[in-house]
Design an enzyme around this catalytic site. Structure first.
Site, PDB file in Angstrom:
ATOM      1  N   GLU A   1      11.511   6.304  19.015  1.00 13.44           N
ATOM      2  CA  GLU A   1      11.830   4.901  19.273  1.00 13.44           C
ATOM      3  C   GLU A   1      12.114   4.223  17.926  1.00 13.44           C
ATOM      4  O   GLU A   1      11.280   4.253  17.029  1.00 13.44           O
ATOM      5  CB  GLU A   1      10.633   4.246  19.951  1.00 13.44           C
ATOM      6  CG  GLU A   1      10.940   2.876  20.481  1.00 13.44           C
ATOM      7  CD  GLU A   1       9.771   2.282  21.254  1.00 13.44           C
ATOM      8  OE1 GLU A   1       8.613   2.510  20.865  1.00 13.44           O
ATOM      9  OE2 GLU A   1      10.035   1.572  22.243  1.00 13.44           O
TER      10      GLU A   1
ATOM     11  N   CYS B   1      10.998  -2.554  24.083  1.00 12.79           N
ATOM     12  CA  CYS B   1      10.555  -1.207  24.453  1.00 12.79           C
ATOM     13  C   CYS B   1      11.491  -0.568  25.465  1.00 12.79           C
ATOM     14  O   CYS B   1      11.617   0.649  25.511  1.00 12.79           O
ATOM     15  CB  CYS B   1       9.122  -1.238  24.969  1.00 12.79           C
ATOM     16  SG  CYS B   1       8.863  -2.511  26.179  1.00 12.79           S
TER      17      CYS B   1
ATOM     18  N   LYS C   1      -5.666 -10.947  22.244  1.00  8.70           N
ATOM     19  CA  LYS C   1      -5.349 -10.861  20.815  1.00  8.70           C
ATOM     20  C   LYS C   1      -3.842 -10.691  20.636  1.00  8.70           C
ATOM     21  O   LYS C   1      -3.277  -9.664  20.998  1.00  8.70           O
ATOM     22  CB  LYS C   1      -6.062  -9.674  20.150  1.00  8.70           C
ATOM     23  CG  LYS C   1      -5.925  -9.775  18.631  1.00  8.70           C
ATOM     24  CD  LYS C   1      -6.210  -8.487  17.915  1.00  8.70           C
ATOM     25  CE  LYS C   1      -5.007  -7.593  17.797  1.00  8.70           C
ATOM     26  NZ  LYS C   1      -3.899  -8.118  16.969  1.00  8.70           N
TER      27      LYS C   1
ATOM     28  N   GLU D   1       1.272  -0.411  28.475  1.00 10.98           N
ATOM     29  CA  GLU D   1       2.740  -0.492  28.515  1.00 10.98           C
ATOM     30  C   GLU D   1       3.228  -0.115  27.130  1.00 10.98           C
ATOM     31  O   GLU D   1       3.035  -0.869  26.181  1.00 10.98           O
ATOM     32  CB  GLU D   1       3.168  -1.899  28.946  1.00 10.98           C
ATOM     33  CG  GLU D   1       4.552  -1.930  29.535  1.00 10.98           C
ATOM     34  CD  GLU D   1       5.627  -2.230  28.507  1.00 10.98           C
ATOM     35  OE1 GLU D   1       6.184  -1.258  27.950  1.00 10.98           O
ATOM     36  OE2 GLU D   1       5.894  -3.411  28.254  1.00 10.98           O
TER      37      GLU D   1
END
Ligand code: ADP
Length: 478
Positions: free
Chosen positions: A387, A290, A182, A256
């Site tokens: 983040e 990331c 997906k 991850e």
């Protein structure tokens, strides 16, 4: 300072045969969704609709998982490993042949500069298929009597849509698993083009199934009892939700997740090269990375000089039309992401850090954010802890190597880090003490299919790429 002027050099989008509507890819065919629903993906550089994509509900998920199971038992597990490898090589070659079309599609759907999709995303995606094609018949060197998990559910984010697909699908197929993937709801286009590549390569029906939808589609796919393993890349929050949702099952997962990389600059570093590395570390892909070097840790005695040089360099970053071959930084991927960036930047200002922004002219339509540098950041500030996933750099200073390590490791994350120094011994010492899965020395954001990638702490479980990445798709046979 005078700025260079360039003539525009737009890439043509004529090579892309954009459909107005894309269906689900199940059992080797494009099929209308049982849900009867579609959603739109927009071009973030213009905020205009690009195409419609099918919304997969539980019935669609069920069909996709069953098709992956049938393909696994009837076809894929019966093929000699070298034959599996041939399909991967074939896919890699088709990706290369269609590279320009894929680059155009990726840039239109994601907003990243065409230079990056053309020179980074698409070539690396092809490399992942070549690399894993080579492993398909050599898995005995990875683990004794290797066995695939079975049907793998793979859920990917929007920052590197095709590349993340390749990171997921290539090792899964090489190890004999079948897949339901997906893509993210804001960037499904290249995944649907990849479905065409599967047909073109003659991949047996059902080995790869691609379903489009949102977070609920992802959550329901994870819960489907026919799924044996989950491979997810995305936010730490969703990673934790996935871990919770499989806790009482025998499903395994690789996750991850987020990062807040420290990029550590010692006073003996080659300063101009370091400035280039810092720019690449945080402004590559609009900072939607990331492993982005979002926390710059500079040794105090060179901080002023480095920040001035950095500001001068960053003011030259060309922000604008992602399809222009001169563009360095493109559009923010979505209105929602722009809102998140704005909120964190506002917190930086409120908490007392000093903000500097490039005075570049931003386009009026679409989603944009100017390259931004905060100085005077302390460890407790939100911009140093959370983040941002945008083109925003936080600068902190340190005096001793020990202090640099303490500050670098003072985070819930541990995905990546950078070290800049003229001394190999200092680099090795620093790397040894950093709690990060990937550490770059005198460079940043270098990726290779042979190199394992993954994090410590809340940055996730498992590794992707290299021999370690293959292990994540294999169990030792009896
Ligand atoms: P980001 O914050 O970077 O958008 P997300 O983690 O929200 O990242 O999304 C990454 C991928 O995970 C997307 O494909 C998204 O649709 C999917 N997703 C979102 N929520 C869930 C969930 N609860 N379970 C499974 N997948 C999800």
């Amino acid at each position: 300072m005078s700025k260079f002027e360039y003539a525009n050099a737009p890439e043509s989008s004529a090579i892309l045969n954009l459909q107005s509507r894309y269906q689900l890819f199940i059992n080797g065919k494009f099929v209308a969704p049982k849900s009867g629903k579609y959603f739109k993906s927009i071009n973030p550089a213009t905020a205009k609709e690009l195409a419609e994509f099918a919304y997969a509900n539980n019935s669609d998920i069920d069909l996709a998982v069953k098709s992956a199971r049938t393909a696994l038992t009837k076809v894929w597990s019966k093929l000699p490993a070298a034959e599996r490898g041939k399909y991967l090589f074939r896919i890699a070659r088709i990706l290369q042949e269609r590279a320009r079309e894929f680059a155009v599609a990726e840039t239109l759907d994601n907003g990243k500069p065409i230079r990056e999709s053309r020179d980074t995303d698409i070539p690396l995606a092809a490399q992942h298929f070549f690399y894993h094609g080579g492993w398909a018949d050599k898995l005995d060197f990875v683990v004794k009597n290797p066995k695939p998990y079975g049907v793998v559910a793979q859920i990917i984010p929007w920052n590197f849509p095709l590349l993340m697909l390749a990171w997921k699908i290539a090792p899964a197929l090489a190890t004999g698993n079948t897949v339901v993937l997906k893509p993210a709801e804001t960037t499904p286009l290249t995944a649907m083009l990849f479905a065409q590549v599967c047909q073109q390569a003659g991949l047996p029906d059902g080995v790869v199934n691609i379903i489009t939808g949102d977070g609920a589609t992802g959550a329901n796919l994870v819960k489907h009892p026919g799924v044996n393993k989950i491979a997810f890349t995305g936010s730490t929050e969703v990673g934790k939700a996935i871990a919770r949702s499989i806790a009482d099952s025998d499903k395994v997962a690789t996750l991850e997740l987020g990062g807040k990389a420290a990029n550590i600059v010692f006073n003996d570093a080659a300063i101009d090269e370091t400035v280039e590395g810092i720019v690449n570390g945080i402004f590559f892909n609009q900072g939607h990375v990331c492993c982005a070097g979002s926390r710059l840790l500079v040794q105090e005695d060179i901080a002023n000089e480095l920040v001035l040089k950095l500001q001068r360099r960053v003011s030259l970053i060309r922000v604008g039309d992602p399809m222009d071959k001169n563009t360095d930084m493109g559009a923010i991927n979505s209105a929602a992401q722009l809102q998140k960036i704005n909120e964190l930047v506002e917190s930086g200002n409120k908490e007392g850090a000093q903000m500097w922004q490039s005075d570049c002219k931003l386009p009026t339509n679409g989603y944009w954010f100017a390259p931004t540098i905060f100085t005077g950041v302390s460890q407790s500030h939100r911009i140093a802890r959370e983040e941002i996933f945008g083109p925003v750099l936080s600068v902190l200073t340190f005096r001793t190597p020990q202090e640099a390590i303490e500050k670098a490791n003072n985070t819930q994350y541990g995905l990546s880090a950078g070290v800049w120094s003229d001394k190999g011994s200092k680099i090795m010492w620093t790397a040894k003490h950093l709690k990060a899965g990937v550490i770059w020395a005198n460079t940043f954001n270098k990726f290779d299919a042979a190199s394992p990638f993954g994090g410590y702490k809340e940055s996730g479980w498992g590794r992707e790429g290299g021999k370690h990445g293959l292990l994540a798709y294999l169990k030792a046979g009896k």
